[in-house]
Design a protein around this motif. Structure first.
Motif, PDB file in Angstrom:
ATOM      1  N   ASP A 122       0.828  -1.208   0.000  1.00 49.01           N
ATOM      2  CA  ASP A 122       0.000   0.000   0.000  1.00 49.01           C
ATOM      3  C   ASP A 122       0.862   1.258   0.000  1.00 49.01           C
ATOM      4  N   GLU A 123       1.978   1.218   0.721  1.00 48.15           N
ATOM      5  CA  GLU A 123       2.871   2.375   0.752  1.00 48.15           C
ATOM      6  C   GLU A 123       3.543   2.585  -0.602  1.00 48.15           C
ATOM      7  N   VAL A 124       3.950   1.489  -1.241  1.00 48.51           N
ATOM      8  CA  VAL A 124       4.517   1.616  -2.594  1.00 48.51           C
ATOM      9  C   VAL A 124       3.467   2.182  -3.541  1.00 48.51           C
ATOM     10  N   ALA A 125       2.216   1.744  -3.380  1.00 50.71           N
ATOM     11  CA  ALA A 125       1.134   2.278  -4.217  1.00 50.71           C
ATOM     12  C   ALA A 125       1.002   3.787  -4.023  1.00 50.71           C
ATOM     13  N   GLY A 126       1.133   4.255  -2.767  1.00 46.77           N
ATOM     14  CA  GLY A 126       1.067   5.694  -2.519  1.00 46.77           C
ATOM     15  C   GLY A 126       2.202   6.447  -3.187  1.00 46.77           C
ATOM     16  N   VAL A 127       3.402   5.878  -3.122  1.00 53.21           N
ATOM     17  CA  VAL A 127       4.572   6.514  -3.737  1.00 53.21           C
ATOM     18  C   VAL A 127       4.427   6.587  -5.253  1.00 53.21           C
ATOM     19  N   MET A 128       4.053   5.463  -5.872  1.00 55.39           N
ATOM     20  CA  MET A 128       3.942   5.453  -7.328  1.00 55.39           C
ATOM     21  C   MET A 128       2.761   6.309  -7.798  1.00 55.39           C
ATOM     22  N   ALA A 129       1.707   6.387  -6.984  1.00 56.37           N
ATOM     23  CA  ALA A 129       0.593   7.286  -7.311  1.00 56.37           C
ATOM     24  C   ALA A 129       1.056   8.742  -7.269  1.00 56.37           C
ATOM     25  N   HIS A 130       1.930   9.066  -6.316  1.00 55.52           N
ATOM     26  CA  HIS A 130       2.525  10.411  -6.260  1.00 55.52           C
ATOM     27  C   HIS A 130       3.278  10.714  -7.551  1.00 55.52           C
ATOM     28  N   GLU A 131       4.065   9.747  -8.026  1.00 53.79           N
ATOM     29  CA  GLU A 131       4.826   9.960  -9.258  1.00 53.79           C
ATOM     30  C   GLU A 131       3.896  10.096 -10.458  1.00 53.79           C
ATOM     31  N   LEU A 132       2.828   9.316 -10.486  1.00 55.76           N
ATOM     32  CA  LEU A 132       1.851   9.471 -11.565  1.00 55.76           C
ATOM     33  C   LEU A 132       1.122  10.813 -11.451  1.00 55.76           C
ATOM     34  N   GLY A 133       1.007  11.320 -10.232  1.00 57.48           N
ATOM     35  CA  GLY A 133       0.456  12.656 -10.048  1.00 57.48           C
ATOM     36  C   GLY A 133       1.324  13.708 -10.722  1.00 57.48           C
ATOM     37  N   HIS A 134       2.650  13.558 -10.624  1.00 53.89           N
ATOM     38  CA  HIS A 134       3.563  14.454 -11.344  1.00 53.89           C
ATOM     39  C   HIS A 134       3.320  14.358 -12.847  1.00 53.89           C
ATOM     40  N   VAL A 135       3.122  13.126 -13.334  1.00 56.75           N
ATOM     41  CA  VAL A 135       2.883  12.931 -14.762  1.00 56.75           C
ATOM     42  C   VAL A 135       1.590  13.611 -15.174  1.00 56.75           C
ATOM     43  N   ARG A 136       0.527  13.389 -14.407  1.00 62.44           N
ATOM     44  CA  ARG A 136      -0.773  13.966 -14.746  1.00 62.44           C
ATOM     45  C   ARG A 136      -0.738  15.490 -14.683  1.00 62.44           C
ATOM     46  N   ASN A 137       0.001  16.033 -13.736  1.00 59.69           N
ATOM     47  CA  ASN A 137       0.119  17.491 -13.601  1.00 59.69           C
ATOM     48  C   ASN A 137       1.140  18.095 -14.562  1.00 59.69           C
ATOM     49  N   ARG A 138       1.783  17.228 -15.372  1.00 58.66           N
ATOM     50  CA  ARG A 138       2.808  17.650 -16.335  1.00 58.66           C
ATOM     51  C   ARG A 138       3.976  18.367 -15.659  1.00 58.66           C
ATOM     52  N   ASP A 139       4.351  17.855 -14.497  1.00 55.91           N
ATOM     53  CA  ASP A 139       5.486  18.414 -13.765  1.00 55.91           C
ATOM     54  C   ASP A 139       6.815  17.913 -14.287  1.00 55.91           C
ATOM     55  N   THR A 140       6.816  16.733 -14.898  1.00 61.06           N
ATOM     56  CA  THR A 140       8.077  16.075 -15.221  1.00 61.06           C
ATOM     57  C   THR A 140       8.940  16.904 -16.159  1.00 61.06           C
ATOM     58  N   LEU A 141       8.347  17.443 -17.203  1.00 57.81           N
ATOM     59  CA  LEU A 141       9.107  18.262 -18.139  1.00 57.81           C
ATOM     60  C   LEU A 141       9.560  19.555 -17.473  1.00 57.81           C
ATOM     61  N   ILE A 142       8.661  20.189 -16.735  1.00 57.29           N
ATOM     62  CA  ILE A 142       8.978  21.469 -16.105  1.00 57.29           C
ATOM     63  C   ILE A 142      10.154  21.317 -15.149  1.00 57.29           C
ATOM     64  N   MET A 143      10.109  20.274 -14.306  1.00 56.72           N
ATOM     65  CA  MET A 143      11.162  20.117 -13.316  1.00 56.72           C
ATOM     66  C   MET A 143      12.502  19.783 -13.969  1.00 56.72           C
ATOM     67  N   THR A 144      12.477  19.025 -15.056  1.00 56.80           N
ATOM     68  CA  THR A 144      13.730  18.719 -15.748  1.00 56.80           C
ATOM     69  C   THR A 144      14.292  19.973 -16.407  1.00 56.80           C
ATOM     70  N   MET A 145      13.423  20.802 -16.987  1.00 60.92           N
ATOM     71  CA  MET A 145      13.874  22.059 -17.579  1.00 60.92           C
ATOM     72  C   MET A 145      14.477  22.966 -16.512  1.00 60.92           C
ATOM     73  N   VAL A 146      13.834  23.026 -15.348  1.00 59.46           N
ATOM     74  CA  VAL A 146      14.335  23.859 -14.259  1.00 59.46           C
ATOM     75  C   VAL A 146      15.714  23.376 -13.820  1.00 59.46           C
ATOM     76  N   ALA A 147      15.854  22.058 -13.664  1.00 55.56           N
ATOM     77  CA  ALA A 147      17.146  21.505 -13.258  1.00 55.56           C
ATOM     78  C   ALA A 147      18.218  21.808 -14.302  1.00 55.56           C
ATOM     79  N   THR A 148      17.838  21.762 -15.579  1.00 59.04           N
ATOM     80  CA  THR A 148      18.795  22.020 -16.659  1.00 59.04           C
ATOM     81  C   THR A 148      19.288  23.466 -16.622  1.00 59.04           C
ATOM     82  N   ILE A 149      18.356  24.414 -16.500  1.00 52.49           N
ATOM     83  CA  ILE A 149      18.749  25.830 -16.491  1.00 52.49           C
ATOM     84  C   ILE A 149      19.523  26.169 -15.224  1.00 52.49           C
ATOM     85  N   ALA A 150      19.070  25.642 -14.076  1.00 56.60           N
ATOM     86  CA  ALA A 150      19.771  25.919 -12.818  1.00 56.60           C
ATOM     87  C   ALA A 150      21.196  25.373 -12.875  1.00 56.60           C
ATOM     88  N   GLY A 151      21.351  24.175 -13.427  1.00 59.70           N
ATOM     89  CA  GLY A 151      22.688  23.611 -13.579  1.00 59.70           C
ATOM     90  C   GLY A 151      23.549  24.445 -14.511  1.00 59.70           C
TER      91      GLY A 151
END
Length: 311
Positions: A122-151
């Motif tokens: 159940d805890e793994v389900a919560g963690v992976m649901a959190h990651e899918l939440g990032h996908v659904r919110n389209r955070d993945t691209l934004i956060m990678t772009m932010v990391a790229t520019i900050a670096g």
């Protein structure tokens, strides 16, 4: 409102990159910095997932190689009404997980063997649901772009510190301004990066609670892995600190300088959400037998999703 704030912060990060370029190279330096930022973001758009997964030496798994882990992600993706992401496993004792990809149709989720062996199903389900939440919110691209520019800002600042000649376009000494720029710019970039990441983490926690139907399982997972994530080395984050924002919990937990909100605050928010929900809005994930989870009681400290079959 969160989306508008993110766009504003991302624009501020790009402007900071241009300002640093101007300080080091005048108007020509600002134009070059803008072009570099655009090129990096375009490259990141198409290659972010491959870069991140390669950096972690992640290996893709399927219903044959990791039936329960893969099946759990598939069920959660269906609940979230998302296309099935690619699923990866990272052979590392460090307990963490992340999502990557430019959009839901090109998404990937990954978890470490350390995380899967530490948590209940159940805890793994919560963690992976959190990651899918990032996908659904389209955070993945934004956060990678932010990391790229900050670096890139940090890299440019280091370059300017060691190779700047100390003169501006008129030939006058400008060493003080240069020193201020190369010191302040990376710090300012870190602040903007943290502001974007913290906003996104709260949103992904809420989405993960909705998808899994069990906010308390996600809260329990955060409590378990946050302390261990500090104690167990993460070689990738040590080599590239900007990668820390990708994980569900930061590598070094500090409320002032962390890319994530304090874990205690996230847990408190999830507890409030659980009380508001009353009962799970979605039935809990059923425990099923698989090659990774035999149909018998598991040892107390082992995980139902343990890919290495550790006791």
């Amino acid at each position: 409102m969160s989306g508008v704030r993110t766009v504003m912060l991302l624009s501020a990060l790009t402007a900071l990159f241009m300002a640093l370029g101007y300080t080091l190279g005048g108007s020509g330096g600002a134009v070059i910095a803008l072009l570099v930022a655009a090129g990096m973001n375009l490259f990141t758009f198409w290659n972010a997932d491959r870069i991140v997964l390669s950096m972690h030496h992640a290996r893709e798994v399927d219903a044959t190689s990791a039936p329960e882990y893969y099946g759990l992600v598939a069920e959660l993706a269906q609940r979230a009404k998302l296309p099935m992401p690619r699923v990866y496993l990272i052979d590392e004792p460090h307990p963490n997980a992340f999502a990557t990809g430019r959009d839901p149709r090109h998404a990937a989720v990954a978890a470490t063997t350390g995380l899967l062996s530490m948590l209940s199903r159940d805890e793994v389900a919560g963690v992976m649901a959190h990651e899918l939440g990032h996908v659904r919110n389209r955070d993945t691209l934004i956060m990678t772009m932010v990391a790229t520019i900050a670096g890139a800002i940090s890299m440019l600042a280091n370059f300017g510190l060691f190779f700047r000649g100390g003169h501006n376009e008129n030939g006058n000494s400008n060493m003080v301004a240069t020193l201020l720029a190369v010191i302040v710019a990376p710090f300012a970039a870190m602040i903007v990066q943290m502001a974007i990441s913290r906003t996104r983490e709260y949103g992904a926690d809420a989405a993960g609670a909705e998808i899994s139907g069990n906010p308390r399982a996600l809260a329990s997972a955060l409590a378990k892995i946050s302390g261990r994530a500090e104690m167990i080395p993460n070689p990738v984050a040590e080599r590239n600190p900007a990668a820390a924002q990708l994980y569900i919990v930061p590598v070094h937990v500090s409320e002032l300088f962390s890319t994530h909100p304090a874990t205690e605050k996230r847990i408190a928010a999830l507890e409030e959400l659980a009380q508001d929900m009353g009962a799970p809005v979605i039935a809990p994930i059923e425990r099923r037998a698989s090659a990774l989870s035999p149909a018998k009681p598991a040892p107390r400290k082992s995980s139902a999703l343990n890919p290495l079959r550790r006791d």
